[in-house]
Scaffold this active site. Structure first.
Site, PDB file in Angstrom:
ATOM      1  N   CYS A  38      -4.848  30.585 -47.442  1.00 32.37           N
ATOM      2  CA  CYS A  38      -5.160  31.923 -46.945  1.00 32.37           C
ATOM      3  C   CYS A  38      -3.857  32.510 -46.387  1.00 32.37           C
ATOM      4  O   CYS A  38      -2.779  32.064 -46.734  1.00 32.37           O
ATOM      5  CB  CYS A  38      -6.270  31.895 -45.893  1.00 32.37           C
ATOM      6  SG  CYS A  38      -5.852  31.032 -44.360  1.00 32.37           S
ATOM      7  N   ARG A  39      -3.954  33.464 -45.529  1.00 27.68           N
ATOM      8  CA  ARG A  39      -2.766  34.122 -44.980  1.00 27.68           C
ATOM      9  C   ARG A  39      -1.924  33.160 -44.150  1.00 27.68           C
ATOM     10  O   ARG A  39      -0.723  33.046 -44.341  1.00 27.68           O
ATOM     11  CB  ARG A  39      -3.184  35.343 -44.157  1.00 27.68           C
ATOM     12  CG  ARG A  39      -2.014  36.110 -43.578  1.00 27.68           C
ATOM     13  CD  ARG A  39      -2.519  37.374 -42.857  1.00 27.68           C
ATOM     14  NE  ARG A  39      -1.445  38.006 -42.152  1.00 27.68           N
ATOM     15  CZ  ARG A  39      -1.107  37.732 -40.896  1.00 27.68           C
ATOM     16  NH1 ARG A  39      -1.782  36.832 -40.215  1.00 27.68           N
ATOM     17  NH2 ARG A  39      -0.105  38.348 -40.324  1.00 27.68           N
TER      18      ARG A  39
END
Length: 95
Positions: free
Chosen positions: A62-63
């Site tokens: 993810c980020r």
């Protein structure tokens, strides 16, 4: 829970099952990895059996790694072979 730092798998991205769990708006507007399959976290959590096979290993990104930490823990509890990618996209593109 299994985890690996993004820097440790950079050279292997073409040989692993990498899933980007960022939601669609974030995925479309920010840098992404061509090697990653995009499955939004909300969809993955709602019906993991539609996307994952319990016989295959998956790396989740993810980020920053915070969301994948929680999702990896949950999916592992359901019997999936998942690995949290620490550092996420922020670390990947910071160097």
């Amino acid at each position: 829970m299994k985890s690996v730092h993004i820097n440790d798998i950079k050279s292997n991205l073409n040989s692993i099952n990498l899933i980007d769990i960022r939601e669609s708006i974030e995925f479309l507007s920010l840098p992404k990895l061509a090697q990653a399959t995009h499955i939004p976290m909300s969809e993955l959590l709602q019906a993991p059996e539609d996307f994952l096979n319990k016989e295959i290993s998956y790396y989740l990104i993810c980020r920053s790694g915070a969301r994948t930490f929680r999702v990896t823990e949950y999916l592992e509890h359901l019997g999936y072979d998942v690995i949290n990618v620490e550092g996420g996209m922020l670390e990947y593109y910071s160097k």
